[in-house]
Design an enzyme around this catalytic site. Structure first.
Site, mmCIF file in Angstrom:
data_model
loop_
_atom_site.group_PDB
_atom_site.id
_atom_site.type_symbol
_atom_site.label_atom_id
_atom_site.label_comp_id
_atom_site.label_asym_id
_atom_site.label_seq_id
_atom_site.Cartn_x
_atom_site.Cartn_y
_atom_site.Cartn_z
ATOM 1 N N GLU A 84 0.891 -1.162 0.000
ATOM 2 C CA GLU A 84 0.000 0.000 0.000
ATOM 3 C C GLU A 84 0.921 1.201 0.000
ATOM 4 O OE1 GLU A 84 -2.228 0.431 3.691
ATOM 5 O OE2 GLU A 84 -1.973 2.536 3.169
ATOM 6 N N CYS A 121 -2.511 7.618 5.492
ATOM 7 C CA CYS A 121 -2.496 7.228 4.070
ATOM 8 C C CYS A 121 -3.650 7.875 3.333
ATOM 9 C CB CYS A 121 -2.647 5.726 3.881
ATOM 10 S SG CYS A 121 -2.112 4.682 5.209
#
Lengths: 343, 343
Positions: A84, A121
């Site tokens: 990710e 994120c």
């Protein structure tokens, strides 16, 4: 096997000991979890190369994720890498919604940008809006909030230098206006918020504006009309999240944007801010490249375990040799599909 | 978009037209399916490089699959490749089971080896047994059946030359005995069955014996005892299928082999022959590398569609904008998970 980040070995050790304690409390086999410290990238690279390793999960930069993918592909037996890697998490604010309460919205965006000093994120790195007097009010409030936000502490010095480099890169682009230029902060990890604005034409022409700025910064992209908002949505690479905020009067544009952005993200929000990530069955914390290396995966929520499972058919197996999950009554409450019917 | 194999363009065209007809009958958008012919590997390579392509599925050789994986990894935006590449599909026959009806079993194995002239992905390329008088009876019958099997026609001349090359390679290995040396056949695609036997020590020492022989051939590996069968199971690379045939008296060995082989295959059979592949919910036609490039996938059965899907969370979406599958009552009968409960 977990490789600790060398910038915060103490935190890693605290979390690692908690997990080791949970392994013991749950009577899982010893060695189910292990924490490995190391300064060099070679430690992680060696782990990925070990034949006994069957899958890799990673959260971090695009370059780090890509390096792991390449290392995994070089193995005699390649393995999946679930990396990710980053996201600009655009928020599209539609005209009626903006006109309703530009000031309150600016406060929410500022709080989301500042959450964790911009290191989530799902931090909103891009806010897309149309030109209007409400936009001016929004920008004024957002600039005031971010300008007044207290200094924060980034996770390590490398993030600070990367943040400052990206801010300088943005400032150098013709047409990008620094509404809040990040004030200089002493010390290796201190940082202040930054706010930029740019018109849609410039954003579309400069692909480097689609790259993440890791830290408490956001960029407002100003569109002339709805068509330009759609064009901007089309131009987004894969994202962990995309948010569309619209009122009833925005419904036509909302309906046009939703499928475009659904094709580019793992999570599409129609209210709130993307930094609110809840661990549940419905969350998708993933998305198309370059947000992750495997768009079919999520790294948060109950589906996250699927990264580490694979299906096996046990055909004509004697009942006593079947895994408990496949036995009639073996694991009460476990949903099963039997002859096409869910039981 | 489907790339037809250049060795059988006519068959591809017939199937392609049937699919195109189904697309029309189901009122799917025109262009949902397209068939592309081409002699050169460059055609497939160009397809994989196209930005609009989002995933690749492939059935064929290891080298072909690996080339596609590498091409996909070189893209600016990498995409998943689901390549199903080959398998030796071992059958482990346990001593009591073998003693019960060695002759009938040999007939079943022969029929499975000959099915589709040995070109099924799940064709049994290895049969593992223990030394005994039943083994001798099994080998005698299997040799008789395969020796008497009529000449078959392979799909194209390249398969025939590959088959003959692999047979020659096997014959050249010290310790490999050709019980039925494949008789020479005229014509570009004709082939006859072949049967080899080898002791477990040799098999374990020669990794090239773990590579597929694509065509109507099988190799019987003779073990001294149960421990050697377990050692052999451990030595198998990833497989599409593995079969364990045992009677009640074989239960201890059956129980020991099952988890070892479950860790190396997508489908574990306890009865029948692996060439029986049924399209249903439970089938897994996949398995760990090198059987496929993605062990989490199946290329047959209802789960096969998961290769081409990815999850998207629609958070706080107005009901009328939700995809029908997520709306209350939107698609009757579709199983849904709502607040942790299956509905």
């Amino acid at each position: 096997m977990c490789k600790a980040h060398p910038a915060h070995p103490g935190t890693s050790e605290l979390v690692g000991r908690a997990i080791a304690g949970a392994v013991e409390a749950c009577e899982l086999p010893r060695g189910t979890f292990a924490l490995l410290h190391g300064q060099s990238h070679r430690v992680g690279g060696s782990l990925v190369a070990q034949p006994a390793i069957r899958a890799v999960a990673f959260t971090g930069s695009f370059l780090g994720g890509k390096a792991l993918v390449d290392a995994a592909a070089r193995r005699a037996v390649p393995i999946p890498v679930f990396a990710e890697m980053g996201s600009i998490n655009p928020i599209f604010v539609l005209p009626r919604r903006l006109a309703r309460d530009a000031t309150a919205l600016a406060g929410q965006v500022a709080a989301s940008v500042m959450l964790g000093v911009g290191q989530f994120c799902t931090s909103p790195g891009v806010v897309v809006m149309q030109r209007s007097s409400s936009l001016d009010a929004f920008l004024a409030t957002l600039a005031k909030e971010l300008g007044a936000a207290p200094e924060g502490t980034l996770l390590h010095a490398g993030i600070k230098s990367g943040y400052q480099r990206r801010l300088a890169e943005l400032s150098a682009i013709d047409g990008v206006v620094a509404l809040v230029p990040s004030a200089a902060v002493e010390g290796p990890c201190g940082a202040r918020a930054a706010l930029f604005a740019v018109d849609a034409r410039t954003w579309l022409a400069r692909p480097e504006l689609r790259d993440e700025v890791f830290g408490p910064a956001t960029l407002v992209v100003v569109c002339d009309d709805a068509a330009q908002m759609l064009e901007l949505a089309h131009a987004h690479p894969g994202q962990l999240s995309a948010t569309i905020l619209g009122d009833d009067g925005d419904r036509a544009l909302l309906g046009a944007l939703a499928p475009i952005l659904a094709g580019r993200t793992g999570r599409l929000l129609f209210a709130g801010m993307p930094t609110g990530v809840e661990v549940n069955d419905a969350i998708v914390h993933g998305g198309p490249w370059p947000a992750t290396t495997d768009a079919r995966s999520t790294s948060v929520g109950t589906r996250a375990i699927l990264r580490f499972l694979r299906p096996v058919a046990w055909q004509d197996c004697p009942a006593d040799l079947l895994p408990a999950e496949l036995r009639d009554g073996g694991v009460p409450g476990l949903p099963r599909l039997v002859d096409g019917s869910r039981r």
